[in-house]
Design an enzyme around this catalytic site. Structure first.
Site, PDB file in Angstrom:
ATOM      1  N   HIS A 119     -11.507  -4.964   9.766  1.00  0.00           N
ATOM      2  CA  HIS A 119     -11.960  -4.768   8.386  1.00  0.00           C
ATOM      3  C   HIS A 119     -13.351  -4.139   8.342  1.00  0.00           C
ATOM      4  O   HIS A 119     -14.102  -4.354   7.399  1.00  0.00           O
ATOM      5  CB  HIS A 119     -12.024  -6.112   7.641  1.00  0.00           C
ATOM      6  CG  HIS A 119     -10.720  -6.602   7.089  1.00  0.00           C
ATOM      7  ND1 HIS A 119      -9.616  -6.844   7.866  1.00  0.00           N
ATOM      8  CD2 HIS A 119     -10.336  -6.927   5.820  1.00  0.00           C
ATOM      9  CE1 HIS A 119      -8.633  -7.296   7.106  1.00  0.00           C
ATOM     10  NE2 HIS A 119      -9.038  -7.355   5.872  1.00  0.00           N
ATOM     11  N   GLU A 124       0.811  -1.221   0.000  1.00  0.00           N
ATOM     12  CA  GLU A 124       0.000   0.000   0.000  1.00  0.00           C
ATOM     13  C   GLU A 124       0.840   1.266   0.000  1.00  0.00           C
ATOM     14  O   GLU A 124       0.469   2.266  -0.619  1.00  0.00           O
ATOM     15  CB  GLU A 124      -0.948   0.022   1.204  1.00  0.00           C
ATOM     16  CG  GLU A 124      -2.232  -0.752   1.004  1.00  0.00           C
ATOM     17  CD  GLU A 124      -2.085  -2.252   1.193  1.00  0.00           C
ATOM     18  OE1 GLU A 124      -0.973  -2.693   1.577  1.00  0.00           O
ATOM     19  OE2 GLU A 124      -3.048  -2.995   0.960  1.00  0.00           O
TER      20      GLU A 124
END
Ligand SMILES: Cc1ncc(C[n+]2csc(CCOP(=O)(O)OP(=O)(O)O)c2C)c(N)n1
Ligand SMILES: Cc1ncc(C[n+]2csc(CCOP(=O)(O)OP(=O)(O)O)c2C)c(N)n1
Ligand SMILES: [Mg+2]
Ligand SMILES: [Mg+2]
Lengths: 338, 332, 338, 332
Positions: free
Chosen positions: A129, A60
């Site tokens: 999440h 990322e």
């Protein structure tokens, strides 16, 4: 007007912008060949090829930073952060680099990048999440923070975000991906950034929501049969103070419905601004309906209580309108937590 | 052509001009040091004495349309690429004539007309950004090259690893140029880094890696040219490690007392400017000619200090400008 | 009572806890041999040796995560994030791991780690080394967010943070390091976490501040000769609602003075909570005095205007008390920005 | 000794028990798959068929007081370390009897009594955490070892690089165990990773690196034992790459259609359970004995499903518990 799912609306917006502008490219994890874990880039690789549509390594920091570099050099990259939590390893590039490049170049540089990130609870993904985490990005001058709330806003705000000359992060509530809605496509379907959407006009009370909670607020209002004005904030930063304040000045009452924790949640600044700038117009205390200060729990029946439910918003709305007093959050009312 | 690009051309073609630029960087840094020591500038600064050869070599190799992502230790690279001493100094002194208009400061130099992306004060941040610039070039089919310049200490941060891997997988035209000046802040490299030959890390990404003497401008130029050519011709990224030394402390206030005794003196023997001077003398350039260059550069820097000190300060509106582009700014 | 600089107070707190508890260890970049870039770990390596006092590589993700692991295995690590911005490459380990471990272990695990991070503007470090960024961490159930405001709070809150069984981040305004103050050391000097400090009692108005702005608020109050109650929030998350609300109920007026941007700044939840829960007690609009929505500028005279100045806070205080109306921020008043 | 640690002891001493545990993991995963397919569980899950040998080998090597930081693909490692199938399944089904009381779910298993740190759903997060556990051991002078288990895809993230370097510099007792199951989500390793022999990356940190067949429990055990012993005896960290294969899709809904034709079949020939079975037969264990084990394990799993399905759901208060320790909770 075609109807489509929110994820299709996103893929359509991406495709439309990619057709219109050869500098638009997309990359992220499993967004090319697999067309995205949430199918938000369906058809893109096939149409635009592997130079403009790329699968990245699980990196990322590298690919967020690459978007900064590519945008600075004239591309319009749209990257996917699969779950917003993953920005926790890459935030620097967005907040401390991208958002500062115009400033640090005397206005010579633009960073027209878009970060798309799925957010929120409701699908049983557990506490790492399911957060929304808009607080990570929303105090960043130079960065526009957008949250979509239905298929039209997905389409319209995504296209606007791609066209914007500065960095934009678009937060996509994951529970909405499968939801269908009518979508005006093409230029007419593009919505302005940094403008709230009044999704239901009304006279008696202003209800501000964002993302998942827009639909919840609308349903609660319908359930209560009250003439509420429901505003989808749409852009959280910089937010549309004037639409909200105008409404509050008219209604005299304000509720914010948030998928964000009581402590540190985004609605506080809406309430605070109304309290400062519409104080004399307020006929009752403005307040927030938030998630509790807990990590998102996994078990289905617990997670179902995490985001304000339609029933609970309706209850609070009714109490508030009947008594003028700020209602208790459900966890206090039901005695499960102080 | 702009003044800046003219300044760049000079050092490509002319060995004397390259020498002069190294001297310029050296004297500039010494001048900045004095201004800080005298309390005339606030904030902090990171000087690059000892690393001039690398900066000049890189600038000499790059094409005008290549780009560089560098760091807070960026005065040298900015000057080498062609930014004027006035523009750099004005930025350091917070003047409206500075390259960012005075809102950036010493750590944040930028001028895209010479390919200098805003230098970053966050360790490692520039590597993904250079990778992204290379991605733009590759995607558009341009034969431009991006370079990330970073320190030995930065080779331990995650962004290094992610960038090298992604650039390798995509075969991007990017050069990762590590300026190993032996220290990261106050820590000697051996106390923080598991390998001392940093170019060995290239093997983890299956890309070429090479270490070279970064205090000799010719050596540096040769090594960099090979890697830049490879990138430009589709050969993908490389990791280069330039061996230099940081003559100054890490930043403004640092006296570098942590250095082992004699180390600085040892490295001073390889002072890139002295090395260059000897080489030019050996090539038949006269001592007088070099002395004249030294004197001219010194005069220029002195003049720049005088001018910049009289430059205007940015007005208050400057801190509100250049955050959003106009439509967004208006919408607020 | 000895006087010491804030950085000495921190080093003293660390040393005192390390003496009291062998499980306390410290690590970070250049904190051992160099004793910290801001001299906040002076003497520690000499006294406690290289096992408990360590210099790390430039690897914020690794050493923040290492603190999570070490804390889980019974140590009490205190790590230094030299500038809070560097959390932008390591936030995951703190917010998404450390703060969730108790939850994810049915209460079996504690993560008694402390992250110390220097924050704020005022020293000419530019826009990547001058932010406060409490918004990155402050909406995190399970994580306690503390900001020190003087030598005593540095000492007292640091010791409390180390003793706390859960993760705590202590934000240290960099401009304060060199400031001297009297410090009660030892057990008596320890201050409770999650409690605001009333640093000046008063009856006419409540002024809430935090970090650097505590001193500014006190000076502004002194300059105005008003009987203001000044509250140092001290812990931002979870914050001490009752101290603030009790005060507001008494004074009926509230100002928050922040080193945080207007958009997304921490003071909004203080104002919002007062507006919701003390609405009828408010005799005038509560409001925030914030930094403008700009990156921290470098040039000295610009940076000097970034954090609310004593003069500007005093101006706003006076206007507010005189007129009951919310004053304009200086950048509007002076016409430099909308 | 607890039930869990008894379960651990078994597989250390007894080859049949180790085989049984592998079968248990296999059948457990198949059962979980069915429960999800039947819509009886919400959320997502990540199964580990094909990787059982590695999990059991690791558990057999570790001492009871060693610790493991693993991932969302954690059912196998949890069962191998000794967690009961009931505890894992109850967690997956969101029951109060689950190892985190039902608030974690499939991706978040934890039980420190067997050294299992909360498994993380963030790629790379476990590597620094294991490094930190090893730091605690080293600082206190304990001869315990920490292990980070992570995937091939995770070897591309920054935390990998930072952890290996820091662990190497500090010579920490930690094993970095990469379970290379060929895929990261839907991407084959060669599309995202610049080197295919992941153990080559060890060279960048000057630590031992080795790749081995992770589908053979004996091979895995030998390789892991060597690295764990080294760590325990002050030899510092190692990077091991276990070559396995993910027989299932990445997560619940994934049919893995992106796999090249024939690949799965090729790997199925090396199915760790079949390999193990053959080895035991060759060692003289009878077919009947193995069939009995298979049947017993199948019965056990079926029984567990029945029990757990009747287990209580957590009450609402559970979502408010275990966030802060009590004094803090009270202060709020
Ligand atoms: C992410 C991050 N961590 C830490 C720092 C603080 N810091 C600034 S310079 C520096 C040393 C960097 O060393 P090196 O990469 O060798 O570059 P040099 O300063 O020698 O040019 C450190 C640790 C930072 N700026 N960013
Ligand atoms: C930081 C981060 N980025 C992306 C993801 C999404 N994600 C979950 S699993 C996965 C693949 C991981 O592959 P690998 O490391 O090989 O492990 P495996 O799933 O094969 O066990 C990805 C990309 C994540 N969880 N965290
Ligand atoms: Mg260095
Ligand atoms: Mg894998």
């Amino acid at each position: 007007m075609p109807t489509m799912r929110v994820n299709q609306a996103i893929a359509t917006a991406l495709a439309d912008e990619m057709r219109a502008d050869a500098s638009v490219m997309v990359f992220g994890e499993d967004i090319a060949e697999a067309e995205g874990p949430f199918k938000t880039s369906e058809g893109l690789l096939a149409e635009f090829g592997p130079l403009r549509v790329r699968d990245t390594p699980i990196s990322e920091m590298a690919f967020t930073g690459a978007a900064v570099g590519a945008a600075t050099l004239g591309m319009r990259p749209v990257i996917e952060i699969m779950f917003v939590e993953f920005l926790g390893v890459a935030l620097d590039e967005l907040v401390t680099e991208a958002a500062k490049f115009r400033y640090l170049s005397n206005g010579a540089l633009s960073v027209p990048m878009v970060v798309r990130a799925s957010v929120g609870s409701g699908l049983g993904f557990g506490c790492q999440h399911s957060q929304t985490l808009e607080n990570w990005v929303s105090a960043t001058p130079g960065l526009t923070v957008v949250t979509i709330s239905d298929a039209q806003s997905a389409y319209g705000l995504m296209r606007a975000a791609i066209r914007d000359p500065d960095p934009v992060i678009v937060l996509e509530p994951r529970t909405l991906y499968a939801r269908r809605g009518e979508v005006t496509t093409g230029e007419a379907g593009i919505l302005p950034l940094r403008r709230a959407r009044t999704v239901r006009p009304g006279a008696d009370i202003t209800v501000v929501a964002m993302g998942q909670t827009v639909g919840i607020a609308l349903d609660a209002v319908a359930a209560c049969d009250v003439d509420a004005e429901v505003i989808d904030l749409a852009t959280l930063s910089p937010w549309d103070r004037s639409t909200v304040l105008t409404s509050v000045h008219r209604t005299g009452r304000l509720i914010v419905v948030e998928e964000a924790p009581l402590t540190g949640g985004w609605g506080a600044q809406v309430v605070a601004t109304a309290a400062s700038e519409a104080f004399s117009a307020l006929t009752a205390a403005p307040f927030r309906i938030t998630t509790p200060d807990v990590p998102v729990p996994y078990a289905k029946h617990l997670e179902a209580r995490f985001v304000p439910t339609v029933e609970d918003v309706a209850r609070q709305l009714r109490t508030y309108l009947d008594t003028g007093a700020v209602p208790q959050p459900w966890w206090v009312l039901e005695g499960v937590s102080a | 052509m702009s003044v800046q690009l003219d300044r760049r051309s000079e050092i490509r073609a002319d060995a004397r001009a390259a020498y002069a630029r190294m001297v310029e960087i050296r004297l500039f840094e010494e001048q900045v040091n004095e201004l800080f020591a005298a309390g005339l500038v606030h904030g902090t600064t990171h000087l690059c004495q000892g690393q001039e050869a690398l900066d000049v070599a890189l600038a000499a190799v790059l094409r005008d349309d290549d780009v560089v992502a560098a760091t807070y230790r960026g005065h040298g690279i900015a000057l080498a690429l062609g930014m004027t001493p006035a523009s750099v100094l004005a930025e350091i002194m917070g003047r409206s004539t500075g390259c960012t208009g005075g809102v950036g400061g010493s750590m944040h130099l930028a001028d895209m007309s010479i390919g200098l992306l805003p230098t970053s004060a966050i360790i490692g941040a520039g590597l993904p950004i250079a990778t992204g610039a290379a991605l733009a070039f590759q995607t558009r089919g341009e034969d431009r090259v991006a370079v990330a310049v970073f320190g030995d200490g930065a080779s331990n941060i995650g962004a290094f690893h992610e960038s090298l891997n992604m650039a390798a997988v995509w075969r991007l035209p990017v050069l990762f140029l590590c300026d190993n000046n032996v220290y990261g802040e106050y820590s000697r490299i051996d106390r923080t880094t598991a390998v001392l030959d940093l170019s060995r890390r290239a093997a983890g990404y299956d890309i070429p890696g090479e270490s070279f003497d970064g205090m000799d401008v010719d050596t540096a130029r040769t090594a960099i040219a090979a890697a830049v050519d490879r990138a430009r011709n589709g050969g993908g990224p490389s990791l280069l490690e330039a061996r230099t030394y940081r003559f100054a402390g890490h930043s403004r206030a640092d006296k570098a007392l942590y250095r082992p005794e004699g180390e600085l003196e040892e490295y001073r023997k390889r002072d890139p400017i002295a090395v260059r001077r000897s080489a030019l003398l050996a090539q038949g350039v006269s001592e007088g000619e070099l002395a004249a260059i030294d004197a001219r550069v010194a005069d220029d820097i002195a003049a720049v200090v005088a001018t910049v000190s009289a430059d205007p300060l940015p007005d208050l509106a400057a801190m509100f400008a250049n955050i959003w582009t106009e439509p967004a700014a208006a919408a607020r």
